[in-house]
Write a protein that holds these residues in place. Structure first.
Motif, PDB file in Angstrom:
ATOM      1  N   GLY A   4       0.787  -1.229   0.000  1.00  0.00           N
ATOM      2  CA  GLY A   4       0.000   0.000   0.000  1.00  0.00           C
ATOM      3  C   GLY A   4       0.813   1.270   0.000  1.00  0.00           C
ATOM      4  N   MET A   5       2.022   1.225  -0.508  1.00  0.00           N
ATOM      5  CA  MET A   5       2.878   2.404  -0.498  1.00  0.00           C
ATOM      6  C   MET A   5       2.509   3.342  -1.640  1.00  0.00           C
ATOM      7  SD  MET A   5       4.612   1.909   2.137  1.00  0.00           S
ATOM      8  CE  MET A   5       5.414   3.465   1.927  1.00  0.00           C
ATOM      9  N   LYS A   6       2.591   4.631  -1.382  1.00  0.00           N
ATOM     10  CA  LYS A   6       2.420   5.660  -2.402  1.00  0.00           C
ATOM     11  C   LYS A   6       3.382   6.768  -2.044  1.00  0.00           C
ATOM     12  CE  LYS A   6      -1.061   8.443  -4.755  1.00  0.00           C
ATOM     13  NZ  LYS A   6      -0.114   8.838  -5.720  1.00  0.00           N
ATOM     14  N   PHE A   7       4.450   6.920  -2.814  1.00  0.00           N
ATOM     15  CA  PHE A   7       5.471   7.911  -2.522  1.00  0.00           C
ATOM     16  C   PHE A   7       5.062   9.265  -3.089  1.00  0.00           C
ATOM     17  CE2 PHE A   7       7.851   3.886  -2.429  1.00  0.00           C
ATOM     18  CZ  PHE A   7       8.255   3.941  -1.104  1.00  0.00           C
ATOM     19  N   ASP A   8       4.176   9.946  -2.390  1.00  0.00           N
ATOM     20  CA  ASP A   8       3.704  11.245  -2.846  1.00  0.00           C
ATOM     21  C   ASP A   8       3.950  12.354  -1.822  1.00  0.00           C
ATOM     22  OD1 ASP A   8       1.864  10.488  -0.947  1.00  0.00           O
ATOM     23  OD2 ASP A   8       0.122  10.633  -2.256  1.00  0.00           O
ATOM     24  N   ASN A   9       4.821  12.094  -0.840  1.00  0.00           N
ATOM     25  CA  ASN A   9       5.082  13.085   0.202  1.00  0.00           C
ATOM     26  C   ASN A   9       5.733  14.346  -0.325  1.00  0.00           C
ATOM     27  OD1 ASN A   9       3.987  11.252   1.890  1.00  0.00           O
ATOM     28  ND2 ASN A   9       5.754  11.051   3.231  1.00  0.00           N
ATOM     29  N   GLU A  10       6.379  14.271  -1.478  1.00  0.00           N
ATOM     30  CA  GLU A  10       7.043  15.450  -2.028  1.00  0.00           C
ATOM     31  C   GLU A  10       6.145  16.219  -2.996  1.00  0.00           C
ATOM     32  OE1 GLU A  10      11.032  14.816  -3.370  1.00  0.00           O
ATOM     33  OE2 GLU A  10      11.327  13.247  -1.890  1.00  0.00           O
ATOM     34  N   LYS A  11       4.913  15.773  -3.168  1.00  0.00           N
ATOM     35  CA  LYS A  11       3.975  16.456  -4.059  1.00  0.00           C
ATOM     36  C   LYS A  11       3.171  17.468  -3.255  1.00  0.00           C
ATOM     37  CE  LYS A  11       3.658  12.614  -7.238  1.00  0.00           C
ATOM     38  NZ  LYS A  11       2.802  11.583  -7.808  1.00  0.00           N
ATOM     39  N   PRO A  12       2.697  18.530  -3.906  1.00  0.00           N
ATOM     40  CA  PRO A  12       1.903  19.540  -3.191  1.00  0.00           C
ATOM     41  C   PRO A  12       0.652  18.924  -2.563  1.00  0.00           C
ATOM     42  CG  PRO A  12       2.502  20.329  -5.368  1.00  0.00           C
ATOM     43  CD  PRO A  12       2.889  18.881  -5.314  1.00  0.00           C
ATOM     44  N   ARG A  13       0.341  19.344  -1.357  1.00  0.00           N
ATOM     45  CA  ARG A  13      -0.832  18.867  -0.619  1.00  0.00           C
ATOM     46  C   ARG A  13      -2.004  19.803  -0.856  1.00  0.00           C
ATOM     47  NH1 ARG A  13      -0.259  16.392   4.363  1.00  0.00           N
ATOM     48  NH2 ARG A  13      -2.525  16.373   4.208  1.00  0.00           N
ATOM     49  N   PHE A  14      -2.643  19.685  -2.015  1.00  0.00           N
ATOM     50  CA  PHE A  14      -3.786  20.531  -2.351  1.00  0.00           C
ATOM     51  C   PHE A  14      -4.954  20.307  -1.398  1.00  0.00           C
ATOM     52  CE2 PHE A  14      -1.509  20.481  -6.412  1.00  0.00           C
ATOM     53  CZ  PHE A  14      -1.427  21.839  -6.642  1.00  0.00           C
ATOM     54  N   ASP A  15      -5.020  19.140  -0.798  1.00  0.00           N
ATOM     55  CA  ASP A  15      -6.079  18.864   0.163  1.00  0.00           C
ATOM     56  C   ASP A  15      -6.035  19.818   1.353  1.00  0.00           C
ATOM     57  OD1 ASP A  15      -3.627  17.292   0.734  1.00  0.00           O
ATOM     58  OD2 ASP A  15      -4.741  16.621   2.494  1.00  0.00           O
ATOM     59  N   LEU A  16      -4.849  20.359   1.646  1.00  0.00           N
ATOM     60  CA  LEU A  16      -4.727  21.289   2.770  1.00  0.00           C
ATOM     61  C   LEU A  16      -5.474  22.596   2.510  1.00  0.00           C
ATOM     62  CD1 LEU A  16      -0.978  20.752   3.692  1.00  0.00           C
ATOM     63  CD2 LEU A  16      -2.998  19.811   4.830  1.00  0.00           C
ATOM     64  N   LEU A  17      -5.575  22.984   1.252  1.00  0.00           N
ATOM     65  CA  LEU A  17      -6.347  24.193   0.934  1.00  0.00           C
ATOM     66  C   LEU A  17      -7.794  24.027   1.383  1.00  0.00           C
ATOM     67  CD1 LEU A  17      -5.005  25.029  -2.623  1.00  0.00           C
ATOM     68  CD2 LEU A  17      -4.757  26.437  -0.577  1.00  0.00           C
ATOM     69  N   LEU A  18      -8.387  22.911   1.056  1.00  0.00           N
ATOM     70  CA  LEU A  18      -9.782  22.674   1.431  1.00  0.00           C
ATOM     71  C   LEU A  18      -9.936  22.404   2.919  1.00  0.00           C
ATOM     72  CD1 LEU A  18     -10.936  20.460  -1.560  1.00  0.00           C
ATOM     73  CD2 LEU A  18     -11.388  22.880  -1.173  1.00  0.00           C
ATOM     74  N   ALA A  19      -9.021  21.633   3.479  1.00  0.00           N
ATOM     75  CA  ALA A  19      -9.135  21.262   4.887  1.00  0.00           C
ATOM     76  C   ALA A  19      -8.851  22.435   5.820  1.00  0.00           C
ATOM     77  CB  ALA A  19      -8.181  20.116   5.206  1.00  0.00           C
TER      78      ALA A  19
END
Length: 164
Positions: free
Chosen positions: A68-83
């Motif tokens: 279940g790995m997804k190496f996306d920690n270095e991608k922008p967290r657009f979800d933070l805008l909404l949250a």
């Protein structure tokens, strides 16, 4: 003693990892601080891969071969805008919607001397706030939402210019 990317001291036992990806290893001695606060050896070996950006395995996503790995920690967290700021985003969207109805969709990008004019518009909204006026009388939206639109227009235009 085994070495991980979070060790404070460089361990020569792990030096065999340097150069596996074709680099000369010159920057491997540099310690950087991971987002979690751990001191991380930039580019050091941990969990079966090179943490090229100076992140420990826990922050990078855990063991490289785990399920279940997804190496996306270095991608922008657009979800933070909404949250984190849904009310601010809605106010900015309301200002943009009002402007699109009054002028046209995307009209803001066609304004002559846009950088200077949107700077002036942002200052006018800041001045209104400083004088005690919270909301724009025409739209009813907070002056900061208008200022943010002006700043976003300026940023978008600057980024588009840089990309060309």
């Amino acid at each position: 003693m085994s070495s991980t990317a979070c060790d404070d001291q460089w361990n020569e036992d792990r030096a065999d990892v340097i150069g596996q990806n074709g680099n000369d290893g010159q920057h491997y001695g540099q310690l950087v601080r991971c987002g979690c606060g751990k001191r991380v050896k930039a580019g050091s070996y941990e969990g079966g891969f090179i943490a090229e950006r100076g992140m420990c395995c826990n922050c990078y996503g855990g063991e490289a071969d785990g399920p279940g790995m997804k190496f996306d920690n270095e991608k922008p967290r657009f979800d933070l805008l909404l949250a984190d700021m849904p009310l601010a985003l809605e106010a900015v969207a309301n200002v943009l919607t009002y402007g699109a109805a009054k002028y046209a969709d995307g009209n803001w990008a066609q304004v002559e001397n846009a950088q200077r004019r949107y700077l002036a518009a942002g200052i006018r909204h800041e001045l209104a706030l400083a004088k005690g006026e919270r909301c724009d009388p025409e739209t009813g939206e907070h002056h900061l939402a208008h200022k943010l639109c002006s700043d976003l227009f300026r940023l978008e235009l600057a980024l588009r210019e840089k990309a060309q």
